[in-house]
Motif scaffolding. Structure first.
Motif, PDB file in Angstrom:
ATOM      1  N   ARG A 490       3.066   6.687  10.218  1.00 54.18           N
ATOM      2  CA  ARG A 490       3.526   5.433  10.856  1.00 54.18           C
ATOM      3  C   ARG A 490       3.227   4.231   9.954  1.00 54.18           C
ATOM      4  O   ARG A 490       4.099   3.403   9.696  1.00 54.18           O
ATOM      5  CB  ARG A 490       2.831   5.271  12.215  1.00 54.18           C
ATOM      6  CG  ARG A 490       3.057   3.904  12.851  1.00 54.18           C
ATOM      7  CD  ARG A 490       2.455   3.829  14.251  1.00 54.18           C
ATOM      8  NE  ARG A 490       2.336   2.460  14.712  1.00 54.18           N
ATOM      9  CZ  ARG A 490       3.336   1.739  15.205  1.00 54.18           C
ATOM     10  NH1 ARG A 490       4.536   2.256  15.293  1.00 54.18           N
ATOM     11  NH2 ARG A 490       3.167   0.495  15.594  1.00 54.18           N
ATOM     12  N   PHE A 491       2.002   4.201   9.473  1.00 52.71           N
ATOM     13  CA  PHE A 491       1.590   3.085   8.617  1.00 52.71           C
ATOM     14  C   PHE A 491       2.420   3.033   7.338  1.00 52.71           C
ATOM     15  O   PHE A 491       2.894   1.967   6.921  1.00 52.71           O
ATOM     16  CB  PHE A 491       0.098   3.227   8.306  1.00 52.71           C
ATOM     17  CG  PHE A 491      -0.400   2.184   7.362  1.00 52.71           C
ATOM     18  CD1 PHE A 491      -0.421   0.848   7.730  1.00 52.71           C
ATOM     19  CD2 PHE A 491      -0.834   2.528   6.088  1.00 52.71           C
ATOM     20  CE1 PHE A 491      -0.872  -0.134   6.848  1.00 52.71           C
ATOM     21  CE2 PHE A 491      -1.278   1.559   5.206  1.00 52.71           C
ATOM     22  CZ  PHE A 491      -1.300   0.231   5.582  1.00 52.71           C
ATOM     23  N   ARG A 492       2.652   4.198   6.752  1.00 52.26           N
ATOM     24  CA  ARG A 492       3.401   4.229   5.486  1.00 52.26           C
ATOM     25  C   ARG A 492       4.855   3.802   5.693  1.00 52.26           C
ATOM     26  O   ARG A 492       5.440   3.125   4.854  1.00 52.26           O
ATOM     27  CB  ARG A 492       3.348   5.639   4.855  1.00 52.26           C
ATOM     28  CG  ARG A 492       1.952   6.114   4.499  1.00 52.26           C
ATOM     29  CD  ARG A 492       1.276   5.243   3.459  1.00 52.26           C
ATOM     30  NE  ARG A 492       1.920   5.278   2.165  1.00 52.26           N
ATOM     31  CZ  ARG A 492       1.508   6.021   1.135  1.00 52.26           C
ATOM     32  NH1 ARG A 492       0.436   6.796   1.250  1.00 52.26           N
ATOM     33  NH2 ARG A 492       2.133   5.977  -0.016  1.00 52.26           N
ATOM     34  N   ILE A 493       5.432   4.213   6.818  1.00 52.64           N
ATOM     35  CA  ILE A 493       6.819   3.805   7.095  1.00 52.64           C
ATOM     36  C   ILE A 493       6.876   2.287   7.294  1.00 52.64           C
ATOM     37  O   ILE A 493       7.743   1.605   6.732  1.00 52.64           O
ATOM     38  CB  ILE A 493       7.375   4.548   8.336  1.00 52.64           C
ATOM     39  CG1 ILE A 493       7.589   6.029   8.031  1.00 52.64           C
ATOM     40  CG2 ILE A 493       8.698   3.922   8.789  1.00 52.64           C
ATOM     41  CD1 ILE A 493       8.001   6.879   9.239  1.00 52.64           C
ATOM     42  N   ILE A 494       5.928   1.756   8.072  1.00 54.89           N
ATOM     43  CA  ILE A 494       5.960   0.310   8.344  1.00 54.89           C
ATOM     44  C   ILE A 494       5.768  -0.479   7.044  1.00 54.89           C
ATOM     45  O   ILE A 494       6.496  -1.432   6.763  1.00 54.89           O
ATOM     46  CB  ILE A 494       4.888  -0.062   9.396  1.00 54.89           C
ATOM     47  CG1 ILE A 494       5.298   0.499  10.767  1.00 54.89           C
ATOM     48  CG2 ILE A 494       4.688  -1.574   9.470  1.00 54.89           C
ATOM     49  CD1 ILE A 494       4.283   0.333  11.859  1.00 54.89           C
ATOM     50  N   ARG A 495       4.801  -0.044   6.241  1.00 54.81           N
ATOM     51  CA  ARG A 495       4.573  -0.767   4.985  1.00 54.81           C
ATOM     52  C   ARG A 495       5.796  -0.657   4.069  1.00 54.81           C
ATOM     53  O   ARG A 495       6.190  -1.621   3.418  1.00 54.81           O
ATOM     54  CB  ARG A 495       3.318  -0.243   4.289  1.00 54.81           C
ATOM     55  CG  ARG A 495       2.771  -1.241   3.298  1.00 54.81           C
ATOM     56  CD  ARG A 495       1.348  -0.989   2.939  1.00 54.81           C
ATOM     57  NE  ARG A 495       1.162   0.320   2.320  1.00 54.81           N
ATOM     58  CZ  ARG A 495      -0.012   0.760   1.873  1.00 54.81           C
ATOM     59  NH1 ARG A 495      -1.095   0.020   1.991  1.00 54.81           N
ATOM     60  NH2 ARG A 495      -0.130   1.939   1.342  1.00 54.81           N
ATOM     61  N   GLY A 496       6.414   0.517   4.072  1.00 49.71           N
ATOM     62  CA  GLY A 496       7.624   0.712   3.274  1.00 49.71           C
ATOM     63  C   GLY A 496       8.744  -0.220   3.726  1.00 49.71           C
ATOM     64  O   GLY A 496       9.403  -0.868   2.908  1.00 49.71           O
ATOM     65  N   LEU A 497       8.955  -0.284   5.040  1.00 50.38           N
ATOM     66  CA  LEU A 497      10.043  -1.126   5.556  1.00 50.38           C
ATOM     67  C   LEU A 497       9.778  -2.598   5.268  1.00 50.38           C
ATOM     68  O   LEU A 497      10.710  -3.368   5.017  1.00 50.38           O
ATOM     69  CB  LEU A 497      10.219  -0.889   7.064  1.00 50.38           C
ATOM     70  CG  LEU A 497      10.763   0.491   7.453  1.00 50.38           C
ATOM     71  CD1 LEU A 497      10.715   0.690   8.970  1.00 50.38           C
ATOM     72  CD2 LEU A 497      12.189   0.686   6.942  1.00 50.38           C
ATOM     73  N   GLU A 498       8.498  -2.972   5.281  1.00 45.62           N
ATOM     74  CA  GLU A 498       8.177  -4.373   4.960  1.00 45.62           C
ATOM     75  C   GLU A 498       8.536  -4.684   3.514  1.00 45.62           C
ATOM     76  O   GLU A 498       9.127  -5.713   3.212  1.00 45.62           O
ATOM     77  CB  GLU A 498       6.700  -4.652   5.232  1.00 45.62           C
ATOM     78  CG  GLU A 498       6.501  -5.111   6.672  1.00 45.62           C
ATOM     79  CD  GLU A 498       5.058  -5.078   7.128  1.00 45.62           C
ATOM     80  OE1 GLU A 498       4.160  -5.007   6.272  1.00 45.62           O
ATOM     81  OE2 GLU A 498       4.851  -5.104   8.358  1.00 45.62           O
ATOM     82  N   GLN A 499       8.181  -3.764   2.628  1.00 45.09           N
ATOM     83  CA  GLN A 499       8.540  -3.944   1.209  1.00 45.09           C
ATOM     84  C   GLN A 499      10.039  -4.081   1.038  1.00 45.09           C
ATOM     85  O   GLN A 499      10.533  -4.847   0.225  1.00 45.09           O
ATOM     86  CB  GLN A 499       8.205  -2.665   0.435  1.00 45.09           C
ATOM     87  CG  GLN A 499       6.844  -2.503  -0.096  1.00 45.09           C
ATOM     88  CD  GLN A 499       6.786  -1.091  -0.699  1.00 45.09           C
ATOM     89  OE1 GLN A 499       7.570  -0.750  -1.568  1.00 45.09           O
ATOM     90  NE2 GLN A 499       5.847  -0.291  -0.208  1.00 45.09           N
ATOM     91  N   LEU A 500      10.761  -3.262   1.816  1.00 44.13           N
ATOM     92  CA  LEU A 500      12.208  -3.152   1.611  1.00 44.13           C
ATOM     93  C   LEU A 500      13.006  -4.219   2.354  1.00 44.13           C
ATOM     94  O   LEU A 500      14.235  -4.262   2.242  1.00 44.13           O
ATOM     95  CB  LEU A 500      12.683  -1.761   2.065  1.00 44.13           C
ATOM     96  CG  LEU A 500      12.154  -0.599   1.224  1.00 44.13           C
ATOM     97  CD1 LEU A 500      12.411   0.730   1.921  1.00 44.13           C
ATOM     98  CD2 LEU A 500      12.809  -0.591  -0.158  1.00 44.13           C
ATOM     99  N   ALA A 501      12.309  -5.077   3.079  1.00 41.32           N
ATOM    100  CA  ALA A 501      13.021  -6.068   3.905  1.00 41.32           C
ATOM    101  C   ALA A 501      13.924  -6.960   3.064  1.00 41.32           C
ATOM    102  O   ALA A 501      14.937  -7.459   3.545  1.00 41.32           O
ATOM    103  CB  ALA A 501      12.025  -6.897   4.698  1.00 41.32           C
TER     104      ALA A 501
END
Ligand code: HXC
Length: 517
Positions: A490-501
């Motif tokens: 969950r954490f990795r997906i959220i951090r990934g999506l933040e990077q990719l925003a």
């Protein structure tokens, strides 16, 4: 009373008359059928007091079959705009109490007017369908009206979200408007969709079939895939529209709304570290994984009962909408087939149209083999999903949980299809094919000549599995960005999506591609 006040009173009386549609008797009949009226539906759909109605005084202009003596203000459809959760939407609701909601020339003009408005301002269009089809008395003018609507559906596709609810009959060419929209919701028991009804079917093919068995909500949500949702009744269908709208943006230039999130972004679910069964051929339920990852376990599944070997739907990560595409090992081992491919492909394209990031959860043993699939064009259907992922420019995060073999590995948002962040669990098996199949190809001759063929194959399979059935081979080449502990997903997906925003990728300029339809 002053003449101005008289005029105001007249307006109030006219409005009252229009609000009754086809009249109280027809309204009672509609209720007896277990259906709400068009206005009741709109009231349930929109925020209280937000509905702004247009064209309440429009009447048809037909004089065939004595139609001039029979007309109703509003003419069979209620149209306008309002808000859902404070966000603007345009809506039309066909009014079955007026000529069975059948489509006249003027009714089509009313629908087109709100579609044009929605395109101008960039807001979703919601159609509540309940109609006997083309208004027979109007002949070709009714047909032209349908075509005007279809053309607008096509132009609006990918620009503004379009949602259709089928809350009564929807037959003949009329079905094509919902089919052109992004989502179709059918209410069980009161709705049906078909090109030709049971009587024509009987005449042409000799087949005896009921309306329900031919085109009811159950059929279209399980067998044909025409309906994305089947609800228990009309009220539930309207609630579903509201939930759906909350996940999607107003138009293709905007992002979906962000909701406050009270689910910790770094919430770790220990159970994920042990969710993959020991035996490779044992199933687990992908819904449990999705539930453990997304905000508050909330998942709005699309096409739940169609091609259940793949799961698609909307959820949020830290309050932001995502589209989830996940293989379901519990159903047909999560294999990709024609229906699963076309189901997921359309969803991926919807997400890409409307700036919704895609999170793919992969556990796929391959494509379903056999003549059933090949004759059905699985090559083309599989290519649709490949195409959809490859052309998508929204953020794409892929997590491989277990199997990811061969062509299906590529199709499921691999790195080379411009996957932005590709993670794998330590249990991942990213390879050309599974061990058993591979050694049968490589060591068939050796096994045949051996004293104990089974032992030879087992030994070679173990060797193959050790070498290939893991995530590290792919990670070695950078095809997997990181091998992650499942509980941190969950954490990795959220951090990934933040990077990719702020991701910026554009496809080459072209008129449009030629997706293998
Ligand atoms: C004009 C229609 C109508 C229509 C229903 N009505 N359909 N009027 N044109 N297409 C009227 C009825 O005459 C009736 O009027 C009222 O609506 C309610 O209809 P009922 O038959 O009493 O209701 P119900 O028993 O619930 O049956 C509903 C129905 C049935 C199944 C939809 O009405 C029906 O079969 N209608 C015809 C469907 C059809 O063949 N449509 C054309 C398809 S071709 P009163 O005055 O008695 O209340 C087509 C081509 C489109 O649509 C192509 C687009 C590209």
């Amino acid at each position: 009373m002053s003449s101005q006040l008289e005029k105001v009173q007249e307006l109030i009386a006219l409005r009252k008359e229009a609000a009754l549609g086809g009249g109280q008797k027809a309204i009672d009949k509609q209720h007896e059928r277990g259906k709400m009226t068009a206005r009741e539906r709109i009231n349930q759909l929109l925020d209280e007091g937000s509905f702004e109605e247009y064209d309440m005084f429009v009447r048809h202009r037909c004089t065939n079959f004595g139609q001039e003596k029979k007309s109703f203000p509003g003419d069979g459809v209620v149209t306008g705009c309002g808000t859902i959760g404070g966000r603007l939407v345009y809506v039309f609701a066909q009014d079955f109490t007026v000529f069975g909601g059948s489509l006249s020339e003027t009714m089509a003009q009313k629908i087109c007017k709100i579609m044009d408005m929605a395109m101008k301002v960039g807001a979703p269009v919601i159609g509540l369908n309940d109609s006997g089809g083309a208004r027979i008395q109007e002949g070709i003018n009714a047909l032209a009206g349908y075509a005007e609507i279809f053309q607008r559906n096509i132009m609006a596709s990918g620009v503004i979200p379009q949602i259709s609810a089928i809350l009564g009959p929807c037959a003949g060419g009329a079905v094509y408007s919902p089919a052109l929209t992004d989502f179709t919701i059918m209410a069980k028991g009161i709705s049906y969709m078909f090109l030709t009804g049971p009587k024509v079917v009987k005449t042409v093919t000799g087949e005896d079939v009921t309306q329900e068995a031919l085109g009811g909500a159950q059929v279209h949500s399980t067998k044909s895939g025409v309906a994305h949702f089947a609800t228990e009744n009309g009220e539930e269908a309207i609630e579903l529209i509201k939930a759906l709208v909350s996940f999607i943006p107003q138009n293709n230039l905007e992002e979906a709304p962000i909701y406050p999130c009270n689910d910790p972004v770094d919430r770790m679910d220990e159970a994920l570290n042990e969710i993959i069964p020991e035996a490779a051929n044992k199933a687990y339920d992908m819904y449990n994984v999705i539930g453990a990852l997304v905000d508050n376990g909330q998942f709005l599944e699309v096409q739940r009962n169609f091609a259940r070997n793949i799961i698609i739907g909307f959820a949020r990560f830290n309050g932001r909408s995502v589209g989830i595409v996940a293989n379901q090992p519990k159903y047909l081992a999560g294999v990709l087939d024609s229906n699963a491919s076309r189901k997921a492909a359309r969803f991926v394209r919807f997400c890409d149209c409307f700036n919704i990031p895609i999170v793919s959860l992969v556990d796929v043993p391959g494509f379903l083999p056999g003549t059933g699939q090949e004759y059905n064009g699985v090559i083309l259907h599989g290519a649709k999903l490949l195409y959809a992922y490859g052309e998508a420019t929204v953020p794409k995060v892929t997590v491989t949980l277990r199997k990811s073999y061969g062509g299906s590995h590529i199709v499921m948002s691999c790195k080379q299809l411009r996957g932005d962040l590709n993670y794998a669990w330590p249990s991942a098996e990213i390879a050309v094919m599974g061990g058993a199949g591979a050694v049968e190809v490589l060591y068939a001759k050796e096994a045949k000549d051996a004293e104990d063929p089974k032992a030879v194959l087992a030994e070679k399979e173990a060797e193959y599995n050790k070498l290939f059935c893991n995530p590290y081979n792919a990670a070695k080449y950078g095809y997997i960005d990181d091998v992650i502990e499942p509980k941190t997903t969950r954490f990795r997906i959220i951090r990934g999506l933040e990077q990719l925003a702020t991701k910026r990728v554009q496809n080459p300029p072209k008129k449009h591609g030629n997706i293998p339809l």
